[in-house]
Design a protein around this motif. Structure first.
Motif, PDB file in Angstrom:
ATOM      1  N   ALA A   1       0.829  -1.207   0.000  1.00  0.00           N
ATOM      2  CA  ALA A   1       0.000   0.000   0.000  1.00  0.00           C
ATOM      3  C   ALA A   1       0.864   1.258   0.000  1.00  0.00           C
ATOM      4  O   ALA A   1       0.605   2.202  -0.746  1.00  0.00           O
ATOM      5  N   VAL A   2       1.897   1.275   0.828  1.00  0.00           N
ATOM      6  CA  VAL A   2       2.783   2.439   0.898  1.00  0.00           C
ATOM      7  C   VAL A   2       3.486   2.657  -0.444  1.00  0.00           C
ATOM      8  O   VAL A   2       3.584   3.792  -0.921  1.00  0.00           O
ATOM      9  N   GLN A   3       3.925   1.593  -1.087  1.00  0.00           N
ATOM     10  CA  GLN A   3       4.574   1.736  -2.394  1.00  0.00           C
ATOM     11  C   GLN A   3       3.616   2.328  -3.421  1.00  0.00           C
ATOM     12  O   GLN A   3       3.986   3.221  -4.188  1.00  0.00           O
ATOM     13  N   ASP A   4       2.370   1.852  -3.442  1.00  0.00           N
ATOM     14  CA  ASP A   4       1.373   2.404  -4.369  1.00  0.00           C
ATOM     15  C   ASP A   4       1.102   3.878  -4.081  1.00  0.00           C
ATOM     16  O   ASP A   4       1.012   4.692  -5.002  1.00  0.00           O
TER      17      ASP A   4
ATOM     18  N   SER B   1       1.565  14.523  -6.951  1.00  0.00           N
ATOM     19  CA  SER B   1       1.012  15.761  -6.385  1.00  0.00           C
ATOM     20  C   SER B   1       2.047  16.579  -5.624  1.00  0.00           C
ATOM     21  O   SER B   1       1.972  17.797  -5.592  1.00  0.00           O
ATOM     22  N   ARG B   2       2.977  15.883  -4.954  1.00  0.00           N
ATOM     23  CA  ARG B   2       4.009  16.529  -4.144  1.00  0.00           C
ATOM     24  C   ARG B   2       3.440  17.491  -3.099  1.00  0.00           C
ATOM     25  O   ARG B   2       4.057  18.475  -2.719  1.00  0.00           O
ATOM     26  N   THR B   3       2.225  17.214  -2.631  1.00  0.00           N
ATOM     27  CA  THR B   3       1.590  18.092  -1.646  1.00  0.00           C
ATOM     28  C   THR B   3       1.168  17.358  -0.379  1.00  0.00           C
ATOM     29  O   THR B   3       0.628  17.988   0.525  1.00  0.00           O
ATOM     30  N   CYS B   4       1.385  16.044  -0.333  1.00  0.00           N
ATOM     31  CA  CYS B   4       0.919  15.302   0.830  1.00  0.00           C
ATOM     32  C   CYS B   4       1.813  14.100   1.104  1.00  0.00           C
ATOM     33  O   CYS B   4       2.598  13.689   0.267  1.00  0.00           O
ATOM     34  N   GLY B   5       1.649  13.587   2.318  1.00  0.00           N
ATOM     35  CA  GLY B   5       2.361  12.392   2.717  1.00  0.00           C
ATOM     36  C   GLY B   5       1.388  11.238   2.870  1.00  0.00           C
ATOM     37  O   GLY B   5       0.256  11.296   2.389  1.00  0.00           O
ATOM     38  N   ILE B   6       1.824  10.202   3.554  1.00  0.00           N
ATOM     39  CA  ILE B   6       1.026   8.989   3.708  1.00  0.00           C
ATOM     40  C   ILE B   6       0.678   8.804   5.182  1.00  0.00           C
ATOM     41  O   ILE B   6       1.541   8.909   6.047  1.00  0.00           O
ATOM     42  N   LEU B   7      -0.586   8.519   5.429  1.00  0.00           N
ATOM     43  CA  LEU B   7      -1.073   8.283   6.781  1.00  0.00           C
ATOM     44  C   LEU B   7      -1.597   6.850   6.871  1.00  0.00           C
ATOM     45  O   LEU B   7      -2.477   6.455   6.106  1.00  0.00           O
ATOM     46  N   ILE B   8      -1.038   6.086   7.813  1.00  0.00           N
ATOM     47  CA  ILE B   8      -1.491   4.727   8.099  1.00  0.00           C
ATOM     48  C   ILE B   8      -2.303   4.804   9.393  1.00  0.00           C
ATOM     49  O   ILE B   8      -1.802   5.278  10.409  1.00  0.00           O
ATOM     50  N   THR B   9      -3.551   4.345   9.360  1.00  0.00           N
ATOM     51  CA  THR B   9      -4.406   4.389  10.544  1.00  0.00           C
ATOM     52  C   THR B   9      -4.832   2.979  10.921  1.00  0.00           C
ATOM     53  O   THR B   9      -5.332   2.231  10.078  1.00  0.00           O
TER      54      THR B   9
ATOM     55  N   GLY C   1      -6.131  -5.843  12.955  1.00  0.00           N
ATOM     56  CA  GLY C   1      -6.326  -6.411  11.627  1.00  0.00           C
ATOM     57  C   GLY C   1      -7.025  -5.517  10.629  1.00  0.00           C
ATOM     58  O   GLY C   1      -7.228  -5.901   9.487  1.00  0.00           O
ATOM     59  N   GLN C   2      -7.384  -4.303  11.023  1.00  0.00           N
ATOM     60  CA  GLN C   2      -8.072  -3.387  10.115  1.00  0.00           C
ATOM     61  C   GLN C   2      -7.350  -2.044  10.086  1.00  0.00           C
ATOM     62  O   GLN C   2      -7.273  -1.348  11.100  1.00  0.00           O
ATOM     63  N   TYR C   3      -6.858  -1.691   8.903  1.00  0.00           N
ATOM     64  CA  TYR C   3      -6.063  -0.474   8.707  1.00  0.00           C
ATOM     65  C   TYR C   3      -6.512   0.225   7.438  1.00  0.00           C
ATOM     66  O   TYR C   3      -7.122  -0.373   6.570  1.00  0.00           O
ATOM     67  N   THR C   4      -6.186   1.512   7.356  1.00  0.00           N
ATOM     68  CA  THR C   4      -6.268   2.235   6.095  1.00  0.00           C
ATOM     69  C   THR C   4      -4.928   2.905   5.849  1.00  0.00           C
ATOM     70  O   THR C   4      -4.234   3.306   6.791  1.00  0.00           O
ATOM     71  N   ALA C   5      -4.585   2.999   4.594  1.00  0.00           N
ATOM     72  CA  ALA C   5      -3.398   3.741   4.159  1.00  0.00           C
ATOM     73  C   ALA C   5      -3.904   4.758   3.148  1.00  0.00           C
ATOM     74  O   ALA C   5      -4.617   4.400   2.204  1.00  0.00           O
ATOM     75  N   GLU C   6      -3.572   6.032   3.370  1.00  0.00           N
ATOM     76  CA  GLU C   6      -4.113   7.064   2.489  1.00  0.00           C
ATOM     77  C   GLU C   6      -3.173   8.253   2.365  1.00  0.00           C
ATOM     78  O   GLU C   6      -2.330   8.487   3.222  1.00  0.00           O
ATOM     79  N   LEU C   7      -3.368   8.980   1.281  1.00  0.00           N
ATOM     80  CA  LEU C   7      -2.680  10.252   1.125  1.00  0.00           C
ATOM     81  C   LEU C   7      -3.350  11.248   2.048  1.00  0.00           C
ATOM     82  O   LEU C   7      -4.571  11.254   2.181  1.00  0.00           O
TER      83      LEU C   7
ATOM     84  N   GLY D   1       6.697  13.417   1.569  1.00  0.00           N
ATOM     85  CA  GLY D   1       7.928  12.673   1.811  1.00  0.00           C
ATOM     86  C   GLY D   1       7.923  11.896   3.117  1.00  0.00           C
ATOM     87  O   GLY D   1       8.855  11.152   3.381  1.00  0.00           O
ATOM     88  N   LEU D   2       6.870  12.054   3.930  1.00  0.00           N
ATOM     89  CA  LEU D   2       6.802  11.351   5.206  1.00  0.00           C
ATOM     90  C   LEU D   2       5.638  10.374   5.242  1.00  0.00           C
ATOM     91  O   LEU D   2       4.644  10.540   4.540  1.00  0.00           O
ATOM     92  N   THR D   3       5.769   9.352   6.100  1.00  0.00           N
ATOM     93  CA  THR D   3       4.694   8.413   6.385  1.00  0.00           C
ATOM     94  C   THR D   3       4.497   8.439   7.892  1.00  0.00           C
ATOM     95  O   THR D   3       5.465   8.310   8.646  1.00  0.00           O
ATOM     96  N   ARG D   4       3.255   8.616   8.326  1.00  0.00           N
ATOM     97  CA  ARG D   4       2.953   8.639   9.757  1.00  0.00           C
ATOM     98  C   ARG D   4       1.932   7.564  10.071  1.00  0.00           C
ATOM     99  O   ARG D   4       1.116   7.205   9.226  1.00  0.00           O
ATOM    100  N   GLU D   5       1.970   7.119  11.337  1.00  0.00           N
ATOM    101  CA  GLU D   5       1.025   6.116  11.802  1.00  0.00           C
ATOM    102  C   GLU D   5       0.115   6.741  12.848  1.00  0.00           C
ATOM    103  O   GLU D   5       0.535   7.593  13.616  1.00  0.00           O
ATOM    104  N   HIS D   6      -1.135   6.279  12.861  1.00  0.00           N
ATOM    105  CA  HIS D   6      -2.125   6.789  13.815  1.00  0.00           C
ATOM    106  C   HIS D   6      -2.994   5.627  14.262  1.00  0.00           C
ATOM    107  O   HIS D   6      -3.393   4.796  13.451  1.00  0.00           O
ATOM    108  N   CYS D   7      -3.287   5.559  15.553  1.00  0.00           N
ATOM    109  CA  CYS D   7      -4.203   4.542  16.097  1.00  0.00           C
ATOM    110  C   CYS D   7      -5.482   5.217  16.548  1.00  0.00           C
ATOM    111  O   CYS D   7      -5.444   6.257  17.184  1.00  0.00           O
TER     112      CYS D   7
END
Length: 69
Positions: free
Chosen positions: A25-28, A36-44, A49-55, A62-68
């Motif tokens: 998901a992160v690679q995609d 776009s060069r305007t956003c990063g990736i948020l993993i929630t 067993g249930q997550y979302t990965a989104e711009l 350039g960053l990826t952050r995680e959120h619970c």
């Protein structure tokens, strides 16, 4: 203002499957973020067993952050 449209839902039953699915998901999303060069990736993590990965425009490009939740 950028409106994120890329979101990938991930549902898994094992840690190994989670690692593989998150990496894919992160690679995609990296490819979409580069356009776009305007956003990063948020993993929630919504629940085990249930997550979302989104711009997200809340994450710097350039960053990826995680959120619970």
């Amino acid at each position: 203002m950028f409106t994120p449209t890329e979101c990938i839902e991930i549902r898994v039953k094992s840690r190994h499957a989670l690692d593989d699915r998150l990496e894919a998901a992160v690679q995609d999303l990296k490819e979409a973020a580069m356009r776009s060069r305007t956003c990063g990736i948020l993993i929630t993590r919504h629940q085990p067993g249930q997550y979302t990965a989104e711009l997200s425009d809340q994450v710097p490009f350039g960053l990826t952050r995680e959120h619970c939740r």
